[in-house]
Enzyme design. Sequence first.
Site, PDB file in Angstrom:
ATOM      1  CE  LYS A 109      -4.065  -1.778   0.446  1.00 51.57           C
ATOM      2  NZ  LYS A 109      -5.282  -1.509  -0.858  1.00 51.57           N
ATOM      3  CE  LYS A 218     -10.486  -5.685  -3.232  1.00 44.64           C
ATOM      4  NZ  LYS A 218      -9.600  -4.792  -4.387  1.00 44.64           N
TER       5      LYS A 218
END
Length: 331
Positions: A109, A218
Amino acid sequence: MSATLSLADLLDSMHVVSIPMQVRFRGVMHREIALFSGPSGWGEFSPFLEYAAPEASRWLGAAIDAAWGSWPAPVRSTVPLNATVPAVGASEVASVLARYDSCRTAKVKVAERGQTLTDDVDRVAAVRDVMGTDAFVRIDANGGWSVDDAMSAIAALAPYGLEYVEQPCATVEELVELRKCLARNGIDVRIAADESIRKAEDPLRVARLGAADVAVVKVAPLGGVSAALHIATESGLPTVVSSAIDSSVGIAAGVALAAALPKLPHACGLGTLELMAGDVAADPLVPQGGSLAIRRPDPDPALLDQHRAGPDREQWWRDRVTACHKLLPRE
């Protein structure tokens, strides 16, 4: 997804849990999840708390699909996984990576609010140091950069050998512009789209406009395994299946999608259970040898009871399910 299932039946099957996190993620140290038990198995409804009903309703559709619908047949028996490194300090990277058994790909991240590019470089450098030169390192900005900021950041991070940069900018148009700028400047780094697919009214627009080299898909925000499989195949892009911070119930849906894809050229982001300090399954879906076997564990009654959310939070989720159920398409 369908609202033919009555709201009463849905609520009667619901269990709400609150599972502690290993590290802070999206500002929280507990992950709240609603689980439903149906004739096909268990389904997970866990949109992040800030998501409004129109967006969260797609996650509810995916949960209903899992518990009351059917999933496509698998074409493989295991799915390779990446490790996920939150926006931690460089000194914490080694301990995060140690939770992932033999994963040779890491997603890091970056562009965290309140942090700097120096923080990102230090974190990515630490990942490369721990994993070695033969590992794959990808970064995820969650749409946090402008095109100019993305160019500067990618130029600074590219020397660490990036597999790709996930959602560097927020809009499809910015992704198109960024890819052109990277090409003009001779920076050979691929771009992956996540939010531009799962949050879009038209998930295939990314592919039509040439905004990305890789599609990150997703299950929950796209309405279920079959719906996500359709989008992945129609896009024509290499696909990476990813999860949010899900329990084993939610991760099983992602595994089912990854198992059904005709091709799976990249490791998938389905190892996020390692970021939580508990689960609802006694045999959790965690990586072994850098991959996940295709299986679907059921919640353990003792763990459901151990992690059960308080009455006020359970009512909050009942209200949320009620609001989202009203928005599901009717058949």
